[in-house]
Design a protein around this motif. Structure first.
Motif, mmCIF file in Angstrom:
data_model
loop_
_atom_site.group_PDB
_atom_site.id
_atom_site.type_symbol
_atom_site.label_atom_id
_atom_site.label_comp_id
_atom_site.label_asym_id
_atom_site.label_seq_id
_atom_site.Cartn_x
_atom_site.Cartn_y
_atom_site.Cartn_z
ATOM 1 N N ASN A 131 3.392 16.224 25.604
ATOM 2 C CA ASN A 131 4.433 15.228 25.821
ATOM 3 C C ASN A 131 4.425 14.181 24.717
ATOM 4 O OD1 ASN A 131 5.244 16.449 28.248
ATOM 5 N ND2 ASN A 131 3.710 15.293 29.415
ATOM 6 N N VAL A 132 5.590 13.630 24.421
ATOM 7 C CA VAL A 132 5.730 12.584 23.409
ATOM 8 C C VAL A 132 5.435 11.233 24.059
ATOM 9 C CG1 VAL A 132 7.295 11.422 21.818
ATOM 10 C CG2 VAL A 132 7.416 13.916 22.093
ATOM 11 N N TYR A 133 4.457 10.517 23.508
ATOM 12 C CA TYR A 133 4.077 9.211 24.048
ATOM 13 C C TYR A 133 4.422 8.061 23.109
ATOM 14 C CZ TYR A 133 1.542 11.570 27.762
ATOM 15 O OH TYR A 133 1.230 12.335 28.855
ATOM 16 N N ALA A 134 4.712 8.359 21.838
ATOM 17 C CA ALA A 134 5.056 7.296 20.896
ATOM 18 C C ALA A 134 5.871 7.892 19.757
ATOM 19 C CB ALA A 134 3.805 6.607 20.358
ATOM 20 N N VAL A 135 6.628 7.043 19.084
ATOM 21 C CA VAL A 135 7.428 7.437 17.929
ATOM 22 C C VAL A 135 7.035 6.538 16.765
ATOM 23 C CG1 VAL A 135 9.740 7.686 16.970
ATOM 24 C CG2 VAL A 135 9.333 8.184 19.388
ATOM 25 N N ALA A 136 6.689 7.176 15.624
ATOM 26 C CA ALA A 136 6.180 6.443 14.468
ATOM 27 C C ALA A 136 7.206 6.427 13.346
ATOM 28 C CB ALA A 136 4.872 7.065 13.979
ATOM 29 N N GLN A 137 7.199 5.309 12.603
ATOM 30 C CA GLN A 137 8.065 5.185 11.431
ATOM 31 C C GLN A 137 7.709 3.893 10.709
ATOM 32 O OE1 GLN A 137 12.386 6.455 11.255
ATOM 33 N NE2 GLN A 137 12.676 4.240 11.318
ATOM 34 N N GLY A 138 7.863 3.889 9.390
ATOM 35 C CA GLY A 138 7.632 2.657 8.647
ATOM 36 C C GLY A 138 7.061 2.900 7.266
ATOM 37 N N SER A 139 6.839 1.812 6.527
ATOM 38 C CA SER A 139 6.313 1.854 5.164
ATOM 39 C C SER A 139 4.787 1.862 5.185
ATOM 40 C CB SER A 139 6.820 0.655 4.359
ATOM 41 O OG SER A 139 8.236 0.665 4.292
ATOM 42 N N LEU A 140 4.205 2.697 4.332
ATOM 43 C CA LEU A 140 2.753 2.877 4.324
ATOM 44 C C LEU A 140 2.051 1.781 3.533
ATOM 45 C CD1 LEU A 140 3.759 5.812 5.084
ATOM 46 C CD2 LEU A 140 1.670 6.620 3.992
ATOM 47 N N VAL A 141 0.846 1.481 3.985
ATOM 48 C CA VAL A 141 -0.073 0.620 3.239
ATOM 49 C C VAL A 141 -1.214 1.507 2.761
ATOM 50 C CG1 VAL A 141 -1.609 -1.368 3.318
ATOM 51 C CG2 VAL A 141 0.534 -1.397 4.615
ATOM 52 N N VAL A 142 -1.299 1.718 1.434
ATOM 53 C CA VAL A 142 -2.290 2.621 0.847
ATOM 54 C C VAL A 142 -3.189 1.802 -0.071
ATOM 55 C CG1 VAL A 142 -2.660 4.690 -0.537
ATOM 56 C CG2 VAL A 142 -0.659 4.532 0.957
ATOM 57 N N SER A 143 -4.491 1.838 0.184
ATOM 58 C CA SER A 143 -5.436 1.054 -0.616
ATOM 59 C C SER A 143 -5.869 1.785 -1.877
ATOM 60 C CB SER A 143 -6.670 0.702 0.213
ATOM 61 O OG SER A 143 -7.323 1.882 0.656
ATOM 62 N N GLY A 144 -5.825 3.114 -1.880
ATOM 63 C CA GLY A 144 -6.278 3.879 -3.033
ATOM 64 C C GLY A 144 -5.187 4.064 -4.068
ATOM 65 N N PHE A 145 -5.604 4.422 -5.267
ATOM 66 C CA PHE A 145 -4.650 4.731 -6.323
ATOM 67 C C PHE A 145 -5.268 5.759 -7.259
ATOM 68 C CE2 PHE A 145 -7.294 1.544 -8.270
ATOM 69 C CZ PHE A 145 -7.397 1.946 -9.592
ATOM 70 N N GLY A 146 -4.417 6.412 -8.038
ATOM 71 C CA GLY A 146 -4.891 7.396 -8.997
ATOM 72 C C GLY A 146 -4.063 7.353 -10.262
ATOM 73 N N ALA A 147 -4.679 7.717 -11.384
ATOM 74 C CA ALA A 147 -3.996 7.769 -12.675
ATOM 75 C C ALA A 147 -4.481 9.003 -13.417
ATOM 76 C CB ALA A 147 -4.276 6.502 -13.487
ATOM 77 N N PRO A 160 -6.054 7.776 -2.168
ATOM 78 C CA PRO A 160 -4.614 7.484 -2.213
ATOM 79 C C PRO A 160 -3.769 8.396 -1.338
ATOM 80 C CG PRO A 160 -5.276 8.670 -4.179
ATOM 81 C CD PRO A 160 -6.541 8.385 -3.417
ATOM 82 N N THR A 161 -4.363 9.424 -0.739
ATOM 83 C CA THR A 161 -3.596 10.348 0.094
ATOM 84 C C THR A 161 -3.663 10.000 1.583
ATOM 85 O OG1 THR A 161 -5.513 11.826 0.114
ATOM 86 C CG2 THR A 161 -3.803 12.249 -1.529
ATOM 87 N N VAL A 162 -4.236 8.844 1.907
ATOM 88 C CA VAL A 162 -4.305 8.380 3.300
ATOM 89 C C VAL A 162 -3.828 6.932 3.345
ATOM 90 C CG1 VAL A 162 -5.790 7.919 5.289
ATOM 91 C CG2 VAL A 162 -6.221 9.915 3.851
ATOM 92 N N GLY A 163 -2.960 6.630 4.280
ATOM 93 C CA GLY A 163 -2.463 5.273 4.442
ATOM 94 C C GLY A 163 -2.342 4.902 5.909
ATOM 95 N N ARG A 164 -2.071 3.637 6.149
ATOM 96 C CA ARG A 164 -1.906 3.138 7.513
ATOM 97 C C ARG A 164 -0.598 2.373 7.629
ATOM 98 N NH1 ARG A 164 -5.781 2.985 11.239
ATOM 99 N NH2 ARG A 164 -5.012 1.012 12.102
#
Length: 370
Positions: A131-147, A160-164
């Motif tokens: 069952n669906v208990y929540a709906v998610a949406q929004g802009s990510l906050v990512v602490s990592g970076f790569g170059a 950089p491939t994980v955000g909150r």
């Protein structure tokens, strides 16, 4: 490298032999009052070319467009380097109500190099029952970076491939709880122990005026992990009852005698009740002799005071060619550790000694290696 420098070894466990009181809320949970895990699959868009061109991402992208009434030519392969397929997960706390928000974590499941700057599109979060208990949406906050350079060199900081997304999911329905059902509640200990369960029940009965000798009890220990407590049926009174109950303090039983060794970091944690039996160990070029002498302290000539027996511990360390560790029964591991530490032995030396003591049956305590 000295033992105390490599790891703190938790010798602080020996600094105090006194029991200490803890609140009920810190050592036990209410049965049935729990969080639930949610998970979903979605798309992150708006990436600056750090997305992916994988088959399942393309399929998800086509499905999303079809939901909006847009169809693509099957022979056309869209360029979606700004899109990434992600897994979304969250914890649904107990008693949370529809309309409230929860934090979510978004993780790449494909070849996307970074989620920085992306936005999660509407994603359904489901429980184990589907069952669906929540709906998610929004802009990510990512602490990592790569170059990455043209020659293939690359620098990556954090992940950089994980955000909150704080408050990124809107709760659509709550999970039923049995908190208000019945005329009793069950407290489950975090660390099961028969002595602790009995002390918990005795404390509740004493503080709430129960009379066990006359057959009137409020709390009853069910096993080493659970204590059943009678509670008001009215939900308002039940909340007030638990608000008072969870702040009662009592003294949990002492933890089992245990030695925990982390072989990867060299950390050694020794419980205060661990003891040694007579044994001898050959290890390196050290000779450590530990003994305890019993002394009697007499009162003064005026007869004031009492006669008491005191223990004097003698530790002798010799760096000669002898290779024997020698100690008397009843010696604590604290004394052995201190003796080995005085000669600057490495953590591996103490680990080898503890393992040998365990195999010889001279270690009164459980040896746990993680």
């Amino acid at each position: 490298m000295k033992l105390w420098y490599v790891s703190l070894m938790a010798l602080m466990a020996f600094t105090s032999q006194m029991a200490f009181a803890q609140r009920i809320k810190d050592v036990a949970d209410i049965q049935g009052v729990r969080s639930n895990q949610l998970v979903g699959y979605g798309l992150v868009v708006g990436l600056p070319g750090t997305g992916e061109q994988s088959p399942f991402t393309e399929q998800s992208f086509r499905t999303m467009l079809s939901n909006f009434g847009i169809s693509l030519d099957p022979n056309t392969k869209p360029k979606i380097k700004n899109v990434a397929a992600v897994a979304v997960h969250a914890e649904l706390p107990p008693f949370i109500k529809p309309g409230q928000t929860i934090d979510i974590t978004v993780s790449s499941v494909g070849e996307a190099s970074s989620l920085r700057g992306g936005t999660l599109l509407q994603t359904f979060l489901k429980g184990v029952d589907g069952n669906v208990y929540a709906v998610a949406q929004g802009s990510l906050v990512v602490s990592g970076f790569g170059a990455e350079g043209q020659d293939g060199s690359r620098i990556v900081a954090n992940t950089p491939t994980v955000g909150r997304i704080p408050n990124g999911a809107l709760v659509e329905q709550s999970v039923p709880s049995g908190f208000a059902n019945g005329d009793s509640l069950t407290l489950n200990l975090h660390y099961p122990d028969f002595s602790t369960a009995k002390r918990l029940a005795d404390t509740i009965n004493e503080r709430l005026g129960a009379q066990p000798d006359q057959g009137y009890v409020i709390a009853t220990p069910l096993d080493a992990a659970s204590v059943k407590v009678s509670a008001p049926r009215d939900i308002g009174q039940r909340v007030g009852f638990l608000a008072t109950l969870e702040n009662f303090e009592f003294e949990p039983a002492d933890a089992p005698a245990r030695v925990v060794i982390n072989s990867r970091t060299g950390t050694i944690v020794i419980g205060q009740d661990v003891r040694l039996l007579p044994a001898a160990i050959t290890h390196g070029g050290l000779t450590v002799t530990i003994a305890e002498n019993q002394q009697v302290s007499q009162p003064n000539a005026l007869g004031e005071g009492q006669t008491v027996v005191t223990t004097q511990s003698l530790v002798d360390v010799d760096l000669a060619d002898s290779r024997m560790f020698k100690f008397e029964p009843g010696i604590t591991l604290d004394q052995l550790v201190r003796a080995v530490n005085e000669v600057g032995a490495a953590p591996g030396d103490l680990m080898a000694i503890l393992e040998a003591l365990q195999q010889a049956g001279a270690l009164r305590g459980e040896l746990v290696i993680i």
